[in-house]
Design an enzyme around this catalytic site. Structure first.
Site, PDB file in Angstrom:
ATOM      1  N   GLU A   6       8.773  -4.512  10.866  1.00 52.73           N
ATOM      2  CA  GLU A   6       9.225  -3.208  10.356  1.00 52.73           C
ATOM      3  C   GLU A   6       9.727  -2.319  11.487  1.00 52.73           C
ATOM      4  O   GLU A   6       9.035  -2.096  12.485  1.00 52.73           O
ATOM      5  CB  GLU A   6       8.082  -2.503   9.588  1.00 52.73           C
ATOM      6  CG  GLU A   6       8.527  -1.142   9.067  1.00 52.73           C
ATOM      7  CD  GLU A   6       7.649  -0.558   7.966  1.00 52.73           C
ATOM      8  OE1 GLU A   6       6.742  -1.239   7.471  1.00 52.73           O
ATOM      9  OE2 GLU A   6       7.911   0.616   7.610  1.00 52.73           O
ATOM     10  N   ASP A  16       0.834  -1.209   0.000  1.00 59.16           N
ATOM     11  CA  ASP A  16       0.000   0.000   0.000  1.00 59.16           C
ATOM     12  C   ASP A  16       0.869   1.259   0.000  1.00 59.16           C
ATOM     13  O   ASP A  16       0.358   2.377  -0.130  1.00 59.16           O
ATOM     14  CB  ASP A  16      -1.001  -0.005   1.161  1.00 59.16           C
ATOM     15  CG  ASP A  16      -0.341  -0.144   2.517  1.00 59.16           C
ATOM     16  OD1 ASP A  16       0.897  -0.263   2.577  1.00 59.16           O
ATOM     17  OD2 ASP A  16      -1.076  -0.137   3.522  1.00 59.16           O
ATOM     18  N   SER A  17       2.199   1.080   0.082  1.00 61.83           N
ATOM     19  CA  SER A  17       3.124   2.199  -0.132  1.00 61.83           C
ATOM     20  C   SER A  17       2.923   2.799  -1.516  1.00 61.83           C
ATOM     21  O   SER A  17       3.367   3.915  -1.781  1.00 61.83           O
ATOM     22  CB  SER A  17       4.578   1.734   0.035  1.00 61.83           C
ATOM     23  OG  SER A  17       4.810   0.552  -0.700  1.00 61.83           O
ATOM     24  N   LYS A  57      -1.467  -9.422   2.619  1.00 57.52           N
ATOM     25  CA  LYS A  57      -0.777  -8.987   3.840  1.00 57.52           C
ATOM     26  C   LYS A  57      -1.694  -8.025   4.582  1.00 57.52           C
ATOM     27  O   LYS A  57      -2.389  -7.221   3.944  1.00 57.52           O
ATOM     28  CB  LYS A  57       0.546  -8.301   3.501  1.00 57.52           C
ATOM     29  CG  LYS A  57       1.284  -7.756   4.739  1.00 57.52           C
ATOM     30  CD  LYS A  57       2.728  -7.405   4.462  1.00 57.52           C
ATOM     31  CE  LYS A  57       2.961  -6.090   3.806  1.00 57.52           C
ATOM     32  NZ  LYS A  57       2.442  -4.911   4.533  1.00 57.52           N
ATOM     33  N   ASP A 111      -1.261  -6.090  -0.438  1.00 56.80           N
ATOM     34  CA  ASP A 111      -1.686  -5.505   0.841  1.00 56.80           C
ATOM     35  C   ASP A 111      -3.190  -5.275   0.881  1.00 56.80           C
ATOM     36  O   ASP A 111      -3.769  -4.737  -0.083  1.00 56.80           O
ATOM     37  CB  ASP A 111      -1.024  -4.126   1.032  1.00 56.80           C
ATOM     38  CG  ASP A 111       0.228  -4.188   1.884  1.00 56.80           C
ATOM     39  OD1 ASP A 111       0.443  -5.192   2.581  1.00 56.80           O
ATOM     40  OD2 ASP A 111       0.993  -3.206   1.849  1.00 56.80           O
ATOM     41  N   GLU A 160      -1.889  -5.637   8.476  1.00 56.92           N
ATOM     42  CA  GLU A 160      -1.123  -5.102   9.597  1.00 56.92           C
ATOM     43  C   GLU A 160      -1.808  -5.416  10.926  1.00 56.92           C
ATOM     44  O   GLU A 160      -3.035  -5.295  11.040  1.00 56.92           O
ATOM     45  CB  GLU A 160      -0.965  -3.580   9.443  1.00 56.92           C
ATOM     46  CG  GLU A 160      -0.142  -3.208   8.219  1.00 56.92           C
ATOM     47  CD  GLU A 160       0.099  -1.712   8.074  1.00 56.92           C
ATOM     48  OE1 GLU A 160      -0.287  -0.938   8.988  1.00 56.92           O
ATOM     49  OE2 GLU A 160       0.679  -1.316   7.053  1.00 56.92           O
TER      50      GLU A 160
HETATM   51  O1  KIV Z   1       3.455  -1.204   1.666  1.00 57.20           O
HETATM   52  C1  KIV Z   1       4.636  -1.569   1.784  1.00 57.20           C
HETATM   53  O2  KIV Z   1       5.473  -1.193   0.953  1.00 57.20           O
HETATM   54  C2  KIV Z   1       5.004  -2.428   2.905  1.00 57.20           C
HETATM   55  C3  KIV Z   1       6.440  -2.678   3.284  1.00 57.20           C
HETATM   56  C4  KIV Z   1       6.579  -3.883   4.142  1.00 57.20           C
HETATM   57  C5  KIV Z   1       7.476  -2.682   2.292  1.00 57.20           C
HETATM   58  O3  KIV Z   1       4.142  -2.895   3.559  1.00 57.20           O
END
Ligand code: KIV
Length: 274
Positions: free
Chosen positions: A186, A49-50, A118, A88, A120
């Protein structure tokens, strides 16, 4: 090619089996050309999600949306043949509870061909992780600095120092026991990252953590020097593509203004050469 036609891509179980072996290599990707560049070199590619920050110029990952993740996930899938793709779950798409998380994860997997998602969170996400994994959704967890929580964490600070180490260790254990196949750590102190790596049965993927983790991930725009708005200490720049790109654009602009581009080799004659 369809998003799902990637027969050689490793499965989450194969990534899990890499625990304690040769370090797992991963980068983020958001586009087909970037995915093609890293396919042969990465075990898995993360559509992070970056993307909201490095590709869309937004302030934080809080602004990423399902539509964004799907569009970029589809683009990345077209460039991958041998690396697994993880996408993500964006902020707001899973925190209400397991059912909402399942709907969002199923949509991401169906529409992008992702092999896993993924999300969080540690202890407080364990129930959701168990719900997803029991229903066919492989989950990579992400603990420590969780950027979607930047507004409650009070910034992008190192996590797990002092007394907080105990909570972070509990988070890692909880996500592993809930069925996550790997966990991203992280921005946590090196010794804590090593201790968590030794304590959990699943691979730890470090970003700002330790070379002792079971694998590493970086944001590709950071390591290629394309994203220059800020540079965390944990980023190593392997290239300066931002500077090289700007120099190339400046050279083009100068040549256009001086009528040196296009040159004779770039234009067409009236008649085709015989
Ligand atoms: O969104 C992202 O880039 C991440 C990192 C772990 C690289 O979650």
């Amino acid at each position: 090619m369809s998003a799902t036609a990637r027969p050689k891509a490793p499965m989450p179980d194969q990534i899990r089996a890499m625990k304690g072996g040769t370090p797992i290599v991963s980068l983020t990707a958001y586009t087909t050309p970037m995915a093609r560049m890293m396919d042969a070199h990465c075990d898995f590619v993360l559509v992070g999600d970056s993307v909201a920050m490095v590709q869309h110029g937004l302030d934080s990952t809080v602004q990423a949306t399902m539509e964004m993740m799907i569009l970029h996930g589809q683009a990345v899938a077209r460039g991958l043949h041998s690396a697994m793709m993880v996408v993500d779950l964006p902020f707001g798409a899973y925190e209400e509870g397991p059912q909402q998380a399942f709907r969002s994860a199923a949509r991401l997997m169906r529409e992008t061909g992702a092999g896993a998602i993924k999300l969080e969170g540690g202890v407080h996400m364990a129930e959701t992780i168990a719900f997803l994994t029991r229903r066919g959704v492989p989950v990579m967890a992400h603990i420590g600095l969780t950027p979607q929580a930047v507004n409650t964490l009070g910034g992008y600070k190192v996590q797990g120092r002092g007394e907080d180490a105990r909570q972070l260790t509990a988070d890692a254990q909880a996500v592993a026991e809930a069925g996550a196949f790997a966990v991203v750590l992280e921005k946590v102190p090196e010794t804590l990252a090593n201790a968590i790596t030794a304590a959990v049965a699943i691979p730890t993927i470090g970003i700002g953590a330790s070379a002792g983790c079971d694998g590493q991930v970086l944001v590709v725009d950071d390591m290629l020097g394309l994203f220059t708005a800020f540079r965390p200490k944990f980023v190593k720049r392997y290239a300066a593509l931002g500077e090289a790109g700007e120099a190339a654009i400046a050279a083009y602009a100068a040549e256009v203004r001086a009528r040196r581009f296009p040159g004779p080799e770039h234009v067409f004659a009236d008649e085709a050469p015989s």
